[in-house]
Design an enzyme around this catalytic site. Sequence first.
Site, mmCIF file in Angstrom:
data_model
loop_
_atom_site.group_PDB
_atom_site.id
_atom_site.type_symbol
_atom_site.label_atom_id
_atom_site.label_comp_id
_atom_site.label_asym_id
_atom_site.label_seq_id
_atom_site.Cartn_x
_atom_site.Cartn_y
_atom_site.Cartn_z
ATOM 1 N N ARG A 73 0.822 -1.223 0.000
ATOM 2 C CA ARG A 73 0.000 0.000 0.000
ATOM 3 C C ARG A 73 0.850 1.266 0.000
ATOM 4 N NH1 ARG A 73 -3.376 -3.065 3.296
ATOM 5 N NH2 ARG A 73 -2.654 -2.240 5.276
ATOM 6 N N TYR A 77 0.235 4.473 -2.485
ATOM 7 C CA TYR A 77 0.026 5.868 -2.085
ATOM 8 C C TYR A 77 1.062 6.774 -2.751
ATOM 9 C CZ TYR A 77 -2.825 3.625 1.495
ATOM 10 O OH TYR A 77 -3.752 2.857 2.142
ATOM 11 N N TYR A 99 -12.421 11.325 -0.262
ATOM 12 C CA TYR A 99 -13.650 11.354 0.532
ATOM 13 C C TYR A 99 -13.328 11.756 1.971
ATOM 14 C CZ TYR A 99 -12.722 6.816 2.801
ATOM 15 O OH TYR A 99 -12.199 5.804 3.549
ATOM 16 N N HIS A 101 -12.361 13.991 5.001
ATOM 17 C CA HIS A 101 -11.389 15.088 5.078
ATOM 18 C C HIS A 101 -10.140 14.606 4.346
ATOM 19 C CE1 HIS A 101 -8.440 17.846 6.642
ATOM 20 N NE2 HIS A 101 -9.311 18.458 7.417
ATOM 21 N N ALA A 131 -15.209 11.018 8.725
ATOM 22 C CA ALA A 131 -16.013 9.983 9.386
ATOM 23 C C ALA A 131 -16.189 10.329 10.864
ATOM 24 C CB ALA A 131 -15.328 8.628 9.225
ATOM 25 N N GLN A 173 -9.938 1.899 10.616
ATOM 26 C CA GLN A 173 -9.524 0.757 9.786
ATOM 27 C C GLN A 173 -9.470 -0.560 10.564
ATOM 28 O OE1 GLN A 173 -7.358 2.820 6.124
ATOM 29 N NE2 GLN A 173 -5.923 1.881 7.514
ATOM 30 N N ALA A 214 -21.016 5.437 8.554
ATOM 31 C CA ALA A 214 -21.871 6.563 8.143
ATOM 32 C C ALA A 214 -22.498 6.252 6.788
ATOM 33 C CB ALA A 214 -21.022 7.833 8.038
ATOM 34 N N THR A 242 -15.776 1.953 11.373
ATOM 35 C CA THR A 242 -14.938 2.564 12.407
ATOM 36 C C THR A 242 -15.375 1.991 13.753
ATOM 37 O OG1 THR A 242 -14.595 4.598 11.147
ATOM 38 C CG2 THR A 242 -14.277 4.758 13.520
HETATM 39 C C1 LIG Z 1 -8.133 5.754 4.997
HETATM 40 S S1 LIG Z 1 -9.283 6.201 6.225
HETATM 41 C C2 LIG Z 1 -10.039 7.579 5.434
HETATM 42 C C3 LIG Z 1 -10.701 8.539 6.392
HETATM 43 C C4 LIG Z 1 -11.274 9.756 5.689
HETATM 44 N N1 LIG Z 1 -10.212 10.546 5.104
HETATM 45 C C5 LIG Z 1 -12.106 10.631 6.612
HETATM 46 O O1 LIG Z 1 -11.863 11.849 6.631
HETATM 47 O O2 LIG Z 1 -13.009 10.140 7.286
HETATM 48 C C6 LIG Z 1 -10.415 4.879 6.075
HETATM 49 C C7 LIG Z 1 -11.148 4.645 7.366
HETATM 50 O O3 LIG Z 1 -12.083 5.702 7.596
HETATM 51 C C8 LIG Z 1 -13.223 5.215 8.259
HETATM 52 N N2 LIG Z 1 -14.394 5.340 7.360
HETATM 53 C C9 LIG Z 1 -14.406 5.386 6.016
HETATM 54 N N3 LIG Z 1 -15.661 5.461 5.557
HETATM 55 C C10 LIG Z 1 -16.473 5.461 6.646
HETATM 56 C C11 LIG Z 1 -17.869 5.500 6.839
HETATM 57 N N4 LIG Z 1 -18.728 5.566 5.808
HETATM 58 N N5 LIG Z 1 -18.335 5.469 8.102
HETATM 59 C C12 LIG Z 1 -17.496 5.400 9.157
HETATM 60 N N6 LIG Z 1 -16.183 5.349 9.039
HETATM 61 C C13 LIG Z 1 -15.656 5.384 7.803
HETATM 62 C C14 LIG Z 1 -12.968 3.722 8.519
HETATM 63 O O4 LIG Z 1 -12.345 3.577 9.782
HETATM 64 C C15 LIG Z 1 -12.040 3.398 7.382
HETATM 65 O O5 LIG Z 1 -11.339 2.203 7.568
#
Ligand SMILES: C[S@@+](CC[C@H](N)C(=O)[O-])C[C@H]1O[C@@H](n2cnc3c(N)ncnc32)[C@H](O)[C@@H]1O
Length: 276
Positions: A73, A77, A99, A101, A131, A173, A214, A242
């Site tokens: 990974r 990136y 997606y 922030h 999230a 994650q 979410a 999450t």
């Molecule tokens: C690489 S991070 C990205 C986070 C993203 N940049 C944000 O601002 O929320 C990926 C993690 O974000 C969380 N995540 C992503 N989509 C989500 C959702 N729909 N609901 C809750 N948590 C979410 C999970 O923990 C997931 O494994």
Amino acid sequence: MNAIKKGKLICVGTGMRMAGQVTPLALSYIETADVVVSAVPNIFTRDWIKGIAKDFICVLDHYDDCNMDGKNRGDTYRRMADTILEQVRAGKTVCAAFYGHPGIFACIAHIAIKDARSEGYGAEMLPGISAEDCLVADLGIDPGRTGMQSMEATQFMIYERRIDPSALLILWQPFLAGELSLKRFETTQARVQVLVDKLARDYPLDHEVILYEAATHPLERTRIDRLPLRELPTATMVGATTLVIPAAQALKRDQAIVDLLNALPEAPLMPLAQAA
Ligand SMILES: C[S@@+](CC[C@H](N)C(=O)[O-])C[C@H]1O[C@@H](n2cnc3c(N)ncnc32)[C@H](O)[C@@H]1O
């Protein structure tokens, strides 16, 4: 003084919910940039961005690099950031859209901005709704009530972290908990059991935890599944899950500090007239 070069990078967040959580400023960059480079996995959000952008490059296929020997990974990136930079170097105004922030638990925007600035290009990040923001709203949790700890599940597992069970804990994650190869996109029951065993140092096994997802569009249901910590290894966790662990203990007053504060003189730091 070095002149700023012609290309420019703006990293924006689209929020979690398709089209509904993007800020007006981020939307205007998506619509007016020469090209939008995007790593948004949700197909509806992706199609929506594609429809309003002047030009669109999807970098999700870079994840296939993880199938190559010796790549993981981290390489994906790096290549995503490189693809963004290629467009900036071509003199374009580039909007990189992620997606949530763009800078929260998301390293690509941070890498691309650092690289762009080091090469003399203007680069900035605009905040988006993450999230974590959504879970505060959906679960009705105010992080200010107990304080909040927020970290990646595998980081919590493999480093010595001091967890405070009187504060909220958010683990990101969890679907990759303990996945050390950085090549696969899933975990196993055995690895999640290791996570549970480590959490059990600070939390009782019957402590209620929450699996939170979410909703990403109006027809999707927000997942809020409450279960005892011990049942985590058999629970379903996907990329969007999450793990939320509410405080298990009441806040303990540090009476020595309270006494120290009460013993201090009342005089303000500086006279009010000078402070104004
Ligand atoms: C690489 S991070 C990205 C986070 C993203 N940049 C944000 O601002 O929320 C990926 C993690 O974000 C969380 N995540 C992503 N989509 C989500 C959702 N729909 N609901 C809750 N948590 C979410 C999970 O923990 C997931 O494994």
